[in-house]
Scaffold this active site. Structure first.
Site, PDB file in Angstrom:
ATOM      1  N   TRP A 159       0.826  -1.219   0.000  1.00  0.00           N
ATOM      2  CA  TRP A 159       0.000   0.000   0.000  1.00  0.00           C
ATOM      3  C   TRP A 159       0.849   1.254   0.000  1.00  0.00           C
ATOM      4  O   TRP A 159       0.352   2.356  -0.217  1.00  0.00           O
ATOM      5  CB  TRP A 159      -0.998   0.003   1.168  1.00  0.00           C
ATOM      6  CG  TRP A 159      -0.392   0.221   2.539  1.00  0.00           C
ATOM      7  CD1 TRP A 159       0.433  -0.613   3.203  1.00  0.00           C
ATOM      8  CD2 TRP A 159      -0.588   1.356   3.408  1.00  0.00           C
ATOM      9  NE1 TRP A 159       0.774  -0.089   4.428  1.00  0.00           N
ATOM     10  CE2 TRP A 159       0.157   1.120   4.590  1.00  0.00           C
ATOM     11  CE3 TRP A 159      -1.321   2.536   3.317  1.00  0.00           C
ATOM     12  CZ2 TRP A 159       0.193   2.021   5.654  1.00  0.00           C
ATOM     13  CZ3 TRP A 159      -1.283   3.440   4.397  1.00  0.00           C
ATOM     14  CH2 TRP A 159      -0.532   3.174   5.543  1.00  0.00           C
ATOM     15  N   ASP A 160       2.147   1.113   0.207  1.00  0.00           N
ATOM     16  CA  ASP A 160       3.087   2.224   0.093  1.00  0.00           C
ATOM     17  C   ASP A 160       2.843   3.002  -1.201  1.00  0.00           C
ATOM     18  O   ASP A 160       2.961   4.226  -1.240  1.00  0.00           O
ATOM     19  CB  ASP A 160       4.523   1.692   0.001  1.00  0.00           C
ATOM     20  CG  ASP A 160       4.952   0.838   1.166  1.00  0.00           C
ATOM     21  OD1 ASP A 160       4.086   0.210   1.791  1.00  0.00           O
ATOM     22  OD2 ASP A 160       6.168   0.781   1.431  1.00  0.00           O
ATOM     23  N   GLU A 211       1.728  -1.632  12.766  1.00  0.00           N
ATOM     24  CA  GLU A 211       1.788  -3.097  12.847  1.00  0.00           C
ATOM     25  C   GLU A 211       2.298  -3.589  14.198  1.00  0.00           C
ATOM     26  O   GLU A 211       2.441  -4.787  14.392  1.00  0.00           O
ATOM     27  CB  GLU A 211       2.647  -3.639  11.701  1.00  0.00           C
ATOM     28  CG  GLU A 211       1.974  -3.460  10.347  1.00  0.00           C
ATOM     29  CD  GLU A 211       2.911  -3.735   9.170  1.00  0.00           C
ATOM     30  OE1 GLU A 211       4.112  -3.411   9.293  1.00  0.00           O
ATOM     31  OE2 GLU A 211       2.439  -4.265   8.144  1.00  0.00           O
ATOM     32  N   LYS A 249       4.464   1.878  15.842  1.00  0.00           N
ATOM     33  CA  LYS A 249       5.496   1.726  14.818  1.00  0.00           C
ATOM     34  C   LYS A 249       5.454   2.880  13.817  1.00  0.00           C
ATOM     35  O   LYS A 249       6.475   3.414  13.408  1.00  0.00           O
ATOM     36  CB  LYS A 249       5.270   0.416  14.078  1.00  0.00           C
ATOM     37  CG  LYS A 249       6.268   0.122  12.979  1.00  0.00           C
ATOM     38  CD  LYS A 249       5.824  -1.115  12.212  1.00  0.00           C
ATOM     39  CE  LYS A 249       6.782  -1.479  11.098  1.00  0.00           C
ATOM     40  NZ  LYS A 249       6.214  -2.487  10.196  1.00  0.00           N
ATOM     41  N   GLN A 250       4.253   3.191  13.387  1.00  0.00           N
ATOM     42  CA  GLN A 250       4.152   4.239  12.370  1.00  0.00           C
ATOM     43  C   GLN A 250       2.797   4.918  12.491  1.00  0.00           C
ATOM     44  O   GLN A 250       1.857   4.354  13.038  1.00  0.00           O
ATOM     45  CB  GLN A 250       4.335   3.666  10.977  1.00  0.00           C
ATOM     46  CG  GLN A 250       3.148   2.888  10.424  1.00  0.00           C
ATOM     47  CD  GLN A 250       3.435   2.329   9.039  1.00  0.00           C
ATOM     48  OE1 GLN A 250       3.936   1.229   8.913  1.00  0.00           O
ATOM     49  NE2 GLN A 250       3.117   3.074   8.004  1.00  0.00           N
TER      50      GLN A 250
END
Lengths: 770, 770
Positions: free
Chosen positions: A357-358, A488, A601-602
């Site tokens: 999906w980046d 994640e 994480k993000q």
């Protein structure tokens, strides 16, 4: 490795040979041209540590799934970009001593990646024994003008002795991927041939039967003058070569130019390869190195003209942003909708070169603003063409009626990943694919895409969400249970705010566009309804119920959105309290410890706020940023850029700059100690966005762009190019003013600080910063 | 396959040869003796589908971990019981035609597992060509009296022709496990030898270097009379044999008895194997088949005398319970604390033969009530000896200060499993290990175990919980985040009620026993405190805080315990609404779908209620049972028995019987379509518990047992034997009364319906059912 590469605005420079970071350097100095790409492996033999890697776009091999414990719905295969036959090799012998930098003494080594002109060069002195000194210069580029061509120039000069030099340019198809699951070979030779001045290998990928032909010819010069000694054709299993021997006097220089042509059955039927490759090589050698290089440089000049970012006052940041723009353009040129952008591009094997999906969330926005519309459209078509397989994928997981779940990781539309918490649960990817359609249309104004392709995809995505939610009697709400969000470091959670938000938005956006199409083009709508078997009344009624009753977890006390149900039951401690020796936590902590910690994480809630920023006031953004940023460890390369943009959005330029630095030189400075595996190609786009959407505050509002420039304290100015609809424009921001130069002929409109400005074609407007 | 095996009270009988279920039959007819065991592979060649399997207790091989995505803390290896060299083989040729039931016509095939005497036999007529009929009878047992001996008798009689018969008894060490991760071989030959009348192979497991020697001798009889023809020794790589040829007249019978001795370096140093095996084989052959079999049968008679269950009126149930008792006793004899019980015992490769919490939760209670104390004590010592490795295991996951996390799956104390949601999160296993200590002591009264071993383990377990909880400011409670409960159809949940319950109980039980030991034996306590570095004040203070403030999720409306936080946000639909074609759901649904459903794999809240039953009144048990039973799919073999016991506990004999039936003939009727892989050895204990603790309501209350017998409608009576402390007793339950016969010399006390009864030594008490 921070200090190993010199800071330079247009070049990456390694001075002195560092075998201990050779793998890292092979990644950083990688070159490509969208059609193919390769790590910066040395041409001559190198027996030290190296990750041999050369890749062809769109060619993949289905590696058998390796999994400890099988679960229903796991894919049988993980499609991987196979390491392709090596065509860069040139064996070099000086008086029968093989040049091998791992074995011989090397001096004055210098490796340069020239980003302005797109080439890789090396220069060094090597000592093949007994005081003998040999000067070597190499130069390599993959033509951006004729992408099936790769050119290598290799010069050798014995500085203090007479020498017999032999060059052995070769193709070697005995290559493997380091990350095969079961040690399988991915390629098989079809045929090969070697004659004086020409050699090739045609090889076929096993199972997928892609065919590629790797051929070369060469020319030689002695002290700049063309010579034509006879060459000895060599041929053995998986190897073809020509061997040439020339005697030199002290100070003479021998130069070989290896012209390589690589043909792929993606573009030319295999049975035409041999004839065609002879023709193309003949043509290339006829034009010669100089002209081939010129047309290559011309392409780079064009690219930089529409995508360069200039930064005054911060050479490291300047180098970083160009490094990112350079690699993005090397990886994807947008000519073929069968191709996409793997997280590592052509710089390594990790992640198998597959699509994540980046692409939609990070890379597309970059190309939307820097490249012609067609480039982005091809990225969307890639997913459109995978719609059927995505419906099949959803069916495997128990969904029905045309619902689509796009794969988490894919090459040809089939799911490749096999961790249940990702494969089955990281379903927000479907949201990014819907958002990409919205984003594409608002940037380009190409509503035609919606009726031809977009709406079909949106209907399938909405159908997925409609089945994936469940109604909680307990909450009186629709819930989405058992998901993994962009963060994640949480798995199998309930009601991830980001996922619920993008799911509900997808439903709304689909309904909205059905409405628009009904007005604009009812016959297209009928066609789509009929093709998808859409039961309008029933399906839309359900969607509206879900939109109305979707559960969005929030904390009323702190007035923030909650990443997921129960998030506040965790111990909340700032990431700064983690001992430095335990970072990154994913390399030091067991998975359960990561999961039960509060560490993110993000960007997750903040990713949602970024996508749907216009729904939230600045205070809301700030409250959420202030809650989540301190507990975010940014162990994904896709994280800091979003935080940087939101920091800028709330006026916090200091924080925005701090976060920007984490992304801009992520690979150059190897923050995450993993650049040996390859570069973070997809996240490079985020760096560009951190400047354009972050510092410069560029947004789209209907037919207008909005700017709200800030400038980091250290910078004197920065300048970027961008596109919006028909306009190509340049924005320069200084500490006092900013200027927009409209490089197109049509009027450009923008908003700044509540006022509306117009920039006529081919002119500039300067505005003082307020 | 329900109809394929005949119902018989003491035997399992297959009539007619069914190659399509040969793998299933190989599992069901497996034999063993605790020292070794094997699937019911045929002695003669069989080229059809078969899972060759012969295993030696305590010998394992560390198979390299196969995992898609590595996580910090994963083990490098999965210890597996290797398929051992095959010693059962006897090649049989009739006039040069190899007997192979996959290739020749077979008539009147009958395979029998005699559970009373512990042997496997076959009888059939085979047609080796042109109307020739040969009658074959085989008979095999693994001696329970001398466990390193295996005896095979093989009889052949040409019915209607004169024939030359050749027998080739052999040992074959070219064996593999079907489930190797990377196709590795586990054994390597050390040496081998064959001479007339004797042959052996000594082999060594790779990496672990266990050595085992497999040797045989044999005797021959013609029409019952001993003959001694010369045999031809054969020897090739991984194969030793003797070949004997004898001519028979029509109607003659030739019989071979193969005496096999298997020595293991676990018990005898490898350098003594050859001499010792010669000696033991000589001794065995000297005693002869008849006497060896008698002493074997004697052992089985002893076992049945203390563990048989008789059921009148339900032959299928009778066969089922004996099948379970038989296999449990074949698998584990309790002589060696280095051994344990793998979920499949010696009947297959699945689960690697390793130890799970099944042992403590299910198997131990069976042996506590049916076998001498030493057997159970050895099961506890197994874990005690792994304490050091469990502390190491916890340390790998970030725990400190002597906290122990026992492995989910292990052979030698090291963790073998590699799924994060199990390996790192299914931590309730630590609870079962604490509970086993409690259970052992209440059954045996052996408090000495606590001071010598138990308390050390309890302290390490309590330390684990003390670090694994976190304090939620939000809830004002201690929480246990990110776990998987016994119900593995939920992963990474917060506050699994069962886990939180057993964690808090462990802390309490540890504190309680520190108190007891302080009174009883303060010097032992000092020794333990010193050995464990126990900081009494601080550690106990923390434990008490946790006990006081532990969060136990519950639903106030329904007045039930909640399996985990947020459980009621799911859609609650009974399992009966799942279409039959989708059961078992784990073979039909993708993992995410299972996880977000309300369906429960195995007793979870109810497992906790079962363990701590005396804390809950009957209404509470009933409410929870009525909520959870309808949504439990019982896709673990360890589930239905617990539900059955609780159904009986609440007086629901109909439901208890229904659930009992699911467990009693699970393998015989292959409910879960997986018996081909092996039997569910550990869950077999649950079946026995369903009768004794379920129907008969046997409980322990201090020094007394409690009985509360019920009887299924279909049954006329049932009788079981059990032990409690010094007493061995027999309970017979009829529809009107029950009787306890005290088989020991000491007084036995029991409670029934609020009254207290005493049964003097060697006498019976009969009580009418109320």
């Amino acid at each position: 490795m921070k200090s190993l590469f010199k800071t330079d605005e247009w070049q990456i420079i390694e001075e002195g040979f560092h075998p201990d970071i050779n793998r890292e350097a092979e990644s950083v100095f990688a070159i490509g041209n969208g059609y193919m790409g390769q790590r910066a492996n040395m041409e001559e033999k190198y027996s030290g540590d190296s990750l041999q890697g050369s890749y062809l776009a769109g060619i993949y091999y289905p590696d058998k799934t390796k999994v400890g414990w099988w679960k229903v719905g796991y894919p049988e295969y993980f499609a991987k970009v196979p390491n392709a036959p090596n065509w860069t090799g040139i064996g070099v012998q000086i008086d029968n001593t093989e040049i091998d930098l791992a074995k011989l003494r090397v001096e004055n080594f210098r490796r340069v990646l020239n980003m302005k002109e797109g080439y890789l060069s090396r220069e060094f002195t090597v000592l093949p024994g007994k005081g003998k000194r040999v000067h070597v210069q190499t130069f390599r580029f993959l033509s951006m003008a004729e992408p099936d061509l790769g050119i290598i120039r290799y010069k050798v000069s014995p500085l203090n002795f007479n020498a017999t030099i032999s060059f052995t340019p070769f193709i070697n198809s005995d290559v493997r991927n380091e990350d095969t699951n079961f040690g399988e070979k991915f390629w098989k030779d079809v045929h090969s041939h070697s004659e004086d001045g020409f050699a090739f290998i045609t090889a076929r990928t096993l199972r997928t039967n892609f065919v590629a032909t790797f051929a070369f010819t060469f020319e030689l010069r002695k002290n700049g003058k063309r010579i034509s000694p006879a060459s000895e054709p060599l041929s053995r299993k998986s190897y073809v070569a020509n061997r040439i021997q020339v005697s030199l006097k002290e100070g003479d220089e021998l130069e070989i130019i290896k012209y390589v042509n690589v043909l792929s059955s993606l573009y030319l039927p295999a049975d035409q390869h041999v004839a065609e490759t002879r023709k193309r090589l003949g043509h290339a050698a006829g034009r010669g190195f100089g002209r081939l290089f010129s047309s290559h440089v011309k392409e780079w000049t064009r690219i930089w003209g529409t995508s360069d970012v200039e930064i005054e006052g911060d050479p490291a940041a300047q180098q970083g942003i160009r490094f990112n723009i350079f690699h993005l353009n090397q990886t994807y040129t947008g000519k073929d909708e069968r191709l996409n952008i793997g997280p590592k591009g052509f710089t390594g094997e990790k992640y198998g070169g597959s699509t994540y999906w980046d692409t939609e969330a990070f890379v597309l926005p970059f190309f939307l603003k820097t490249a012609p519309m067609k480039v982005s459209r091809n990225l969307l078509l890639y997913r459109y063409k995978h719609l059927g397989k995505s419906i099949e994928n959803a069916r495997k997981l128990g969904f029905r009626g045309g619902a689509a779940l796009y794969p988490m990781v894919t090459m040809n539309g089939e799911e490749c990943h096999n961790e249940w918490e990702i494969t089955f649960e990281e379903i927000h990817r479907n949201g990014a694919i819907a958002f990409a359609i919205f984003n594409y249309i608002r940037h380009t104004g190409d509503f035609g895409y919606m009726k031809s392709y977009g709406l079909e995809v949106l209907i399938a995505l909405s159908r997925f969400w409609s089945q994936r939610v469940s109604f909680s009697e307990n909450l009186g709400k629709f819930v989405i249970l058992g998901v993994t969000g962009p963060n994640e470091y949480e798995n199998n959670v309930n009601n991830n705010w980001y996922t619920n938000t993008i799911a509900a938005w997808t439903l709304s956006y689909t309904i909205e566009n059905i409405g628009i199409l009904r007005k604009k083009d009812p016959s297209s709508l009928s066609r789509i309804f009929s093709k998808t078997g859409f039961r309008e009344g029933k399906e839309i009624r359900r969607w509206k119920e879900i939109i109305e009753l979707m559960h969005f977890p929030r904390d009323e006390k702190r007035k923030i959105f909650l990443q997921q149900d129960g998030f506040l039951d965790k111990e909340l401690k700032p990431a700064s309290s983690i001992p430095a020796g335990q970072r990154p936590i994913n390399q030091h902590w067991s998975w359960d410890r990561i999961l039960r910690s509060c560490y993110i994480k993000q960007a997750d809630v903040l990713q949602g706020i970024y996508f749907f920023e216009d729904r939230f006031d600045t205070d809301t953004i700030k409250r959420n940023f202030d809650f989540y940023e301190p507990i975010t460890v940014h162990e994904s390369s896709l994280s800091a850029c979003i935080h940087s943009i939101l920091a800028a959005r709330t006026g916090n330029i200091g924080k925005a700059y701090e976060l920007y630095l984490r992304t801009a030189r992520l690979d150059l400075d190897d923050y995450n100690r993993e650049v040996a595996d390859g570069l973070h190609i997809t996240s490079m786009a985020g760096t560009w966005l951190a400047i354009v959407e972050g510092f410069a505050g560029m947004r789209i509002s209907g037919e207008n762009i909005i700017l709200k420039p800030l400038i980091p304290v250290k910078w004197k100015s920065y300048t970027f190019r961008a596109r919006f609809r028909d306009n190509l424009f340049k924005v320069k921001v200084t500490r006092k003013w900013f200027e927009i130069g409209n490089q197109s002929s049509t009027l450009l409109k923008f908003l700044y600080n509540g006022s509306r400005y117009e920039v006529p074609g081919r002119s500039e407007v300067r505005v003082n910063l307020q």
